[in-house]
Design an enzyme around this catalytic site. Structure first.
Site, PDB file in Angstrom:
ATOM      1  N   SER A  12       0.849  -1.195   0.000  1.00 42.10           N
ATOM      2  CA  SER A  12       0.000   0.000   0.000  1.00 42.10           C
ATOM      3  C   SER A  12       0.881   1.240   0.000  1.00 42.10           C
ATOM      4  O   SER A  12       1.730   1.414   0.878  1.00 42.10           O
ATOM      5  CB  SER A  12      -0.882   0.016   1.249  1.00 42.10           C
ATOM      6  OG  SER A  12      -1.366   1.328   1.472  1.00 42.10           O
ATOM      7  N   HIS A  37      -1.466  -1.329  -4.110  1.00 44.21           N
ATOM      8  CA  HIS A  37      -2.714  -0.988  -3.419  1.00 44.21           C
ATOM      9  C   HIS A  37      -2.722   0.525  -3.164  1.00 44.21           C
ATOM     10  O   HIS A  37      -1.799   1.063  -2.545  1.00 44.21           O
ATOM     11  CB  HIS A  37      -2.754  -1.779  -2.109  1.00 44.21           C
ATOM     12  CG  HIS A  37      -3.976  -1.586  -1.283  1.00 44.21           C
ATOM     13  ND1 HIS A  37      -5.091  -2.400  -1.366  1.00 44.21           N
ATOM     14  CD2 HIS A  37      -4.265  -0.681  -0.310  1.00 44.21           C
ATOM     15  CE1 HIS A  37      -6.006  -2.011  -0.495  1.00 44.21           C
ATOM     16  NE2 HIS A  37      -5.525  -0.959   0.163  1.00 44.21           N
ATOM     17  N   ASP A  39      -4.810   3.739  -1.681  1.00 48.15           N
ATOM     18  CA  ASP A  39      -5.889   4.091  -0.751  1.00 48.15           C
ATOM     19  C   ASP A  39      -6.418   5.495  -1.028  1.00 48.15           C
ATOM     20  O   ASP A  39      -5.759   6.492  -0.695  1.00 48.15           O
ATOM     21  CB  ASP A  39      -5.365   4.021   0.683  1.00 48.15           C
ATOM     22  CG  ASP A  39      -5.072   2.594   1.121  1.00 48.15           C
ATOM     23  OD1 ASP A  39      -6.011   1.787   1.138  1.00 48.15           O
ATOM     24  OD2 ASP A  39      -3.894   2.288   1.424  1.00 48.15           O
ATOM     25  N   MET A  41      -8.913   8.314  -0.026  1.00 49.09           N
ATOM     26  CA  MET A  41      -9.709   8.702   1.155  1.00 49.09           C
ATOM     27  C   MET A  41     -10.244  10.123   0.975  1.00 49.09           C
ATOM     28  O   MET A  41      -9.538  10.995   0.448  1.00 49.09           O
ATOM     29  CB  MET A  41      -8.838   8.669   2.416  1.00 49.09           C
ATOM     30  CG  MET A  41      -8.156   7.338   2.674  1.00 49.09           C
ATOM     31  SD  MET A  41      -7.303   7.372   4.273  1.00 49.09           S
ATOM     32  CE  MET A  41      -6.448   5.803   4.221  1.00 49.09           C
ATOM     33  N   HIS A  70      -8.410   1.125  -3.406  1.00 48.00           N
ATOM     34  CA  HIS A  70      -9.268   0.917  -2.234  1.00 48.00           C
ATOM     35  C   HIS A  70      -9.956   2.255  -1.968  1.00 48.00           C
ATOM     36  O   HIS A  70      -9.346   3.184  -1.448  1.00 48.00           O
ATOM     37  CB  HIS A  70      -8.382   0.472  -1.065  1.00 48.00           C
ATOM     38  CG  HIS A  70      -9.114   0.250   0.208  1.00 48.00           C
ATOM     39  ND1 HIS A  70      -8.469   0.019   1.401  1.00 48.00           N
ATOM     40  CD2 HIS A  70     -10.440   0.199   0.499  1.00 48.00           C
ATOM     41  CE1 HIS A  70      -9.358  -0.153   2.360  1.00 48.00           C
ATOM     42  NE2 HIS A  70     -10.557  -0.031   1.841  1.00 48.00           N
ATOM     43  N   MET A  72     -12.098   4.649  -0.136  1.00 49.47           N
ATOM     44  CA  MET A  72     -12.701   4.930   1.168  1.00 49.47           C
ATOM     45  C   MET A  72     -13.333   6.311   1.114  1.00 49.47           C
ATOM     46  O   MET A  72     -12.821   7.286   1.698  1.00 49.47           O
ATOM     47  CB  MET A  72     -11.622   4.850   2.266  1.00 49.47           C
ATOM     48  CG  MET A  72     -11.214   3.430   2.599  1.00 49.47           C
ATOM     49  SD  MET A  72      -9.637   3.345   3.475  1.00 49.47           S
ATOM     50  CE  MET A  72      -8.518   3.358   2.085  1.00 49.47           C
ATOM     51  N   MET A 141     -11.277  -5.926   6.282  1.00 46.49           N
ATOM     52  CA  MET A 141     -10.385  -4.967   6.955  1.00 46.49           C
ATOM     53  C   MET A 141      -9.981  -5.519   8.320  1.00 46.49           C
ATOM     54  O   MET A 141     -10.827  -5.981   9.091  1.00 46.49           O
ATOM     55  CB  MET A 141     -11.089  -3.615   7.157  1.00 46.49           C
ATOM     56  CG  MET A 141     -11.349  -2.822   5.889  1.00 46.49           C
ATOM     57  SD  MET A 141      -9.868  -2.450   4.914  1.00 46.49           S
ATOM     58  CE  MET A 141      -8.882  -1.503   6.087  1.00 46.49           C
ATOM     59  N   GLY A 146      -8.429   4.199   7.551  1.00 43.98           N
ATOM     60  CA  GLY A 146      -8.184   5.628   7.677  1.00 43.98           C
ATOM     61  C   GLY A 146      -6.719   5.981   7.842  1.00 43.98           C
ATOM     62  O   GLY A 146      -6.303   7.068   7.441  1.00 43.98           O
ATOM     63  N   GLY A 148      -2.422   4.383   8.031  1.00 34.33           N
ATOM     64  CA  GLY A 148      -1.444   3.312   7.994  1.00 34.33           C
ATOM     65  C   GLY A 148      -0.843   3.123   9.380  1.00 34.33           C
ATOM     66  O   GLY A 148      -1.023   3.972  10.270  1.00 34.33           O
ATOM     67  N   GLY A 149      -0.147   2.014   9.569  1.00 35.20           N
ATOM     68  CA  GLY A 149       0.608   1.806  10.804  1.00 35.20           C
ATOM     69  C   GLY A 149      -0.200   1.437  12.025  1.00 35.20           C
ATOM     70  O   GLY A 149       0.308   1.484  13.146  1.00 35.20           O
ATOM     71  N   ASP A 179      -6.477  -6.306   4.925  1.00 36.40           N
ATOM     72  CA  ASP A 179      -5.821  -5.001   4.872  1.00 36.40           C
ATOM     73  C   ASP A 179      -5.792  -4.384   6.259  1.00 36.40           C
ATOM     74  O   ASP A 179      -6.842  -4.160   6.865  1.00 36.40           O
ATOM     75  CB  ASP A 179      -6.606  -4.102   3.891  1.00 36.40           C
ATOM     76  CG  ASP A 179      -5.997  -2.720   3.729  1.00 36.40           C
ATOM     77  OD1 ASP A 179      -4.893  -2.473   4.252  1.00 36.40           O
ATOM     78  OD2 ASP A 179      -6.648  -1.885   3.060  1.00 36.40           O
ATOM     79  N   GLY A 181      -2.416  -3.553   9.306  1.00 33.40           N
ATOM     80  CA  GLY A 181      -1.576  -4.113  10.363  1.00 33.40           C
ATOM     81  C   GLY A 181      -0.868  -5.399  10.001  1.00 33.40           C
ATOM     82  O   GLY A 181      -0.371  -6.091  10.893  1.00 33.40           O
ATOM     83  N   GLY A 201       1.353  -1.963   4.134  1.00 32.01           N
ATOM     84  CA  GLY A 201       1.812  -0.595   3.911  1.00 32.01           C
ATOM     85  C   GLY A 201       3.116  -0.352   4.640  1.00 32.01           C
ATOM     86  O   GLY A 201       4.212  -0.437   4.072  1.00 32.01           O
ATOM     87  N   SER A 202       3.017  -0.106   5.957  1.00 36.66           N
ATOM     88  CA  SER A 202       4.219   0.222   6.734  1.00 36.66           C
ATOM     89  C   SER A 202       5.183  -0.954   6.852  1.00 36.66           C
ATOM     90  O   SER A 202       6.361  -0.759   7.132  1.00 36.66           O
ATOM     91  CB  SER A 202       3.822   0.741   8.122  1.00 36.66           C
ATOM     92  OG  SER A 202       2.901  -0.129   8.743  1.00 36.66           O
TER      93      SER A 202
END
Ligand code: DX5
Ligand code: ZN
Length: 225
Positions: A12, A37, A39, A41, A70, A72, A141, A146, A148-149, A179, A181, A201-202
């Protein structure tokens, strides 16, 4: 069983160094990413505002692997055409943002793209049941969307397992994605529960390790006994 399924990773871009976006997505592709991916938002469906079609277009110029978006946002149907023109391959919308999810899924497919349906941690799987056979991908999810991390919500492993059963029974071609964590220490648990596409992502884009090393750590974790 998990070892019979191929598990792919979807990095991501929410966690990239945006000043080096092009290089970082190229590194992810070279390291074996299944897709990128992205995101989107709107600051309404989720608190943050991120990016839209212009960023999709920029990434499209740099990699050949599929781009999954994705979405959102409220009224995700308003963005399908622009995202498609920008080079999206798959658009994932949230069941919570779509009172007429069946129609939105058809709109995505009519645009020539793959369609995904996402559900937040508190949304029951049954919210997807009646359209499951119409989608290409189900996204469970594992954080509240909303940011990352955030930490993986462990109680979602049961939901992933139930989603796997529902897919195997009613729509075996649907890809099960998770998606939020996902890290090297829980990727295998998510895969064993039945996920075949892991957003990270992270865990992929961070200051501690190169993209290649981070991707290898995830692949190693998934393949471990
Ligand atoms: C969160 C986004 C995720 C996010 C995941 O709302 O949908 O795709 O980038 O980031 P990590 O893997 O750091 O939890
Ligand atoms: Zn996402």
């Amino acid at each position: 069983m998990a070892f019979e399924r191929t598990v792919r990773i979807a990095p991501s871009i929410l966690s990239v160094d945006f000043a080096r976006l092009g290089e970082q997505v190229e590194e992810a592709e070279a390291a074996g990413a299944g897709c990128i991916h992205i995101d989107v938002m709107d600051g309404q469906f989720v608190p943050q505002i991120t990016f839209g079609p212009v960023v999709v277009e920029a990434i499209r110029d740099r990699v050949d692997i599929p781009l999954e978006i994705h979405v959102m946002t409220l009224q995700p149907e308003r963005h399908i055409e622009h995202l498609s023109e920008a080079g999206a391959n798959r658009i994932i919308v949230h069941a919570e943002a779509c009172p007429h999810a069946h129609r939105v899924v058809q709109q995505i497919k009519d645009a020539g793209l793959e369609a995904g349906l996402a559900i937040n941690p508190a949304t029951p799987l049954s919210a997807t049941e009646e359209v499951l056979a119409d989608v290409d991908q189900l996204l469970v999810m594992t954080v509240n969307p909303g940011y990352g991390g955030q930490s993986f919500i462990d109680s979602m492993l049961g939901k992933i397992g139930r989603a796997r059963k529902m897919i195997d029974e009613y729509a075996p071609d649907v890809v099960l994605e998770v998606d939020g964590g996902v890290k090297a220490d829980n990727a295998k648990a998510a895969a064993d529960a039945g996920a075949t596409l892991l957003v990270a992502g992270s865990a992929v884009f961070n200051h501690a390790h190169s993209v290649a090393d981070s991707m290898s750590a995830l692949f190693r974790a998934i393949a471990s006994e």
